[in-house]
Design a protein around this motif. Sequence first.
Motif, PDB file in Angstrom:
ATOM      1  N   TYR A  35      -9.296  14.129 -20.249  1.00 31.80           N
ATOM      2  CA  TYR A  35     -10.060  13.885 -19.259  1.00 31.80           C
ATOM      3  C   TYR A  35     -10.795  12.831 -19.002  1.00 31.80           C
ATOM      4  O   TYR A  35     -11.184  12.019 -19.919  1.00 31.80           O
ATOM      5  CB  TYR A  35     -10.952  15.011 -19.288  1.00 31.80           C
ATOM      6  CG  TYR A  35     -10.378  16.647 -19.459  1.00 31.80           C
ATOM      7  CD1 TYR A  35      -9.917  16.945 -18.243  1.00 31.80           C
ATOM      8  CD2 TYR A  35     -10.046  17.036 -20.766  1.00 31.80           C
ATOM      9  CE1 TYR A  35      -9.074  18.153 -18.632  1.00 31.80           C
ATOM     10  CE2 TYR A  35      -9.745  18.051 -20.824  1.00 31.80           C
ATOM     11  CZ  TYR A  35      -8.847  18.843 -19.773  1.00 31.80           C
ATOM     12  OH  TYR A  35      -8.144  20.086 -20.201  1.00 31.80           O
ATOM     13  N   THR A  71     -16.310  16.318 -16.281  1.00 31.89           N
ATOM     14  CA  THR A  71     -15.385  15.240 -15.598  1.00 31.89           C
ATOM     15  C   THR A  71     -16.614  14.618 -14.586  1.00 31.89           C
ATOM     16  O   THR A  71     -16.271  13.687 -13.799  1.00 31.89           O
ATOM     17  CB  THR A  71     -14.357  15.836 -14.631  1.00 31.89           C
ATOM     18  OG1 THR A  71     -14.713  16.662 -13.969  1.00 31.89           O
ATOM     19  CG2 THR A  71     -13.391  16.394 -15.725  1.00 31.89           C
ATOM     20  N   MET A 292      -6.264  17.157 -12.827  1.00 29.58           N
ATOM     21  CA  MET A 292      -7.177  17.386 -13.865  1.00 29.58           C
ATOM     22  C   MET A 292      -7.635  18.642 -14.140  1.00 29.58           C
ATOM     23  O   MET A 292      -7.959  19.126 -15.166  1.00 29.58           O
ATOM     24  CB  MET A 292      -8.260  16.385 -13.770  1.00 29.58           C
ATOM     25  CG  MET A 292      -8.945  15.684 -15.085  1.00 29.58           C
ATOM     26  SD  MET A 292      -9.647  14.145 -14.872  1.00 29.58           S
ATOM     27  CE  MET A 292     -11.136  14.359 -13.910  1.00 29.58           C
ATOM     28  N   PHE A 296      -7.227  21.508 -16.903  1.00 30.83           N
ATOM     29  CA  PHE A 296      -8.334  22.195 -17.698  1.00 30.83           C
ATOM     30  C   PHE A 296      -8.211  23.676 -17.588  1.00 30.83           C
ATOM     31  O   PHE A 296      -8.568  24.121 -18.655  1.00 30.83           O
ATOM     32  CB  PHE A 296      -9.850  21.646 -16.901  1.00 30.83           C
ATOM     33  CG  PHE A 296     -10.915  22.144 -17.537  1.00 30.83           C
ATOM     34  CD1 PHE A 296     -11.431  21.490 -18.576  1.00 30.83           C
ATOM     35  CD2 PHE A 296     -11.662  23.494 -16.931  1.00 30.83           C
ATOM     36  CE1 PHE A 296     -12.521  21.927 -19.418  1.00 30.83           C
ATOM     37  CE2 PHE A 296     -12.925  23.435 -17.541  1.00 30.83           C
ATOM     38  CZ  PHE A 296     -13.339  22.991 -18.838  1.00 30.83           C
TER      39      PHE A 296
END
Lengths: 366, 271
Positions: A35, A71, A292, A296
């Motif tokens: 990440y 993030t 992303m 996750f």
Amino acid sequence: MKKVLLSALLILGLWLFSACGSGTGLDPEALTGTYSRDYAGTTINVFNWGEYLSDGSEGSLDVNAAFEELTGVTVNYANYESNEAMYAKLKSGAVSYDVIIPSDYMIQRLINENMLRELDYGFIDNAALTDPDYLGLYFDPGDAYSVPYMVGTVGLIYNTALVEEAPTSWRVMWDERYSNDILTFNNSRDAFSIAQLVLGIDVNTTDKAEWDQAAELLKQQNRVLQGRVMDEVFNKMEAGNAAICAYYAGDYLIMLEENEDLAFVYPEEGTTAYVDSACVPANCQNYEAALMYINFLLEPQVARANAEYVVYTSPNLAVQQDDSYSFKDDPVLYGELPTVQWFTDLPADVRSYYEALWEEILLYSE
Amino acid sequence: MRSRALEVALNTLMFVFLYAPLLVMIFFSFNASKSTSVFTGISLHWYGEVFSSSDTMTALRNTLLLALISSTVATVMGTMAAVGIQRMRSRFLSQTVMTVTNIPMMNPDIVTGVSLMLLFVFIGRFLGLANSLSFWTLLIAHITFNLPYVILNVLPKLRQTDKHLTDAAMDLGCTRRQAFFKVVLPAIRSGVMAGWLMAFTLSLDDFVISYYTNGADFQTLPLKIFAMTKKTVKPDMYALSTIIFVTILLLLIVVNLLQQRSEEAYERNDQ
């Protein structure tokens, strides 16, 4: 009096404009994906089913808060109650979402209408954890647009204290002995599929005569039905107000916690299965951050938290093999399946044909 | 005697119909187990759970924020509109304006919702926005349906006041603005408050119009609860609804007390 009211308003106001932050339950050491904070300060819009993501209640992982912390990307999270509601919102073009989680047949429709964007697996390294059983399915043969999130099947749930012998066939849902003790789905496709399984008809048939046949059988069912339900099924089965129902396998395990007399079976005629997968709509505004987020969701600890929260079958190998996962090797979720059929997206004329039949069935009485 | 018994019976029946569902919900919010049908013991577990879900908290905050802003804006606009309508010389004109402002109230919610959505999408396309629906469209929609309720609460209060009130105040040295804030507004305050409160509660529980006009960035509590139809509604929602119910009840009591006091004070000043 006025001062009390004013200070109460002030406290409320402060709370409204402040962000509450507490532990999210994420273990940063155990992350398997990569990440970056390159997208910190940006926003993604996530559109998911209601109660389909671990939200921090009862000590669980708070997925959205954990992602935001990791993030720096802000997650706007909204829910829908059906594939069709999600489709309508997306199709209106009025709102752009970055991540959506539709079911199989809806993914097929979205792909056909060019409403999805291909996934760049360079950002989704956790995709390698997906159970190959759920890859390359009919709606997205190359897995170019979707990554499986949750999988489920439909089965027969019954109350052992209220039935004379354990049912093995969907036919029990027409059994006069359990008159007024039977519940079925209050959505057309699932309800029709049970009649189709009994009759041995393909659930995706485009032959209108076959739909008529199934409708005829469903009309006969009205006599023994207590009702057509969705989430009310939990209350009715848990309280022993009904003996037999058809519902999603994972939800049986939730009911079982409240009523130990309940049992579950996959009827011999087979059943239907569904998969809800994460996709990125074509009009998404923050593509890399969306990928992303999908990565996750596939993160072992995140996927496990979601699997525990939703109690459906997880298509994630890391979850399936995790010894601390409460439903590891659970026969209902991970046991041997009977013949399984998937719903495919039917042509619009068939859709409106069976919806019209459905209206007739609802109003039918002898 | 018989009519008295009938009266009591009817009143009891009315209260049962009004409050029985709420009482059942409050009762189950104290349930120890996850079930919403089987009562296993008294506990405050779900009251703790309400605050542990960040999702629920965000939705609650959104709902309150939206209700607060939309009702306040609607109150300011509605009060101005009421003053304007009352001053209109032509009866025909004021009747027409009243009818037009009442339309959002008389219209079925679904028609208001769909037509507002179409308008927002049309304007959004025109401006080339990626998100035509957002918090702002939701806010505009809420202000729209709140407005007539404010006007309807303020206008009767204005009609009760002497129509020469502003003139009298200005005679005594007020500017136009002072006349409004120091003389007219205190006289109609209870109507303004009632309008605000009504707008606030309407905005708080609106589902239909919000369903059509909300965007991706702002989900309110009624929308969140509606999306729970696939899985079961957990008792933390009962606990949350109980908290909201009690808060509104207390708010109503406080407002009523304040109103009574201010009216008494106003009458005393009059004498």
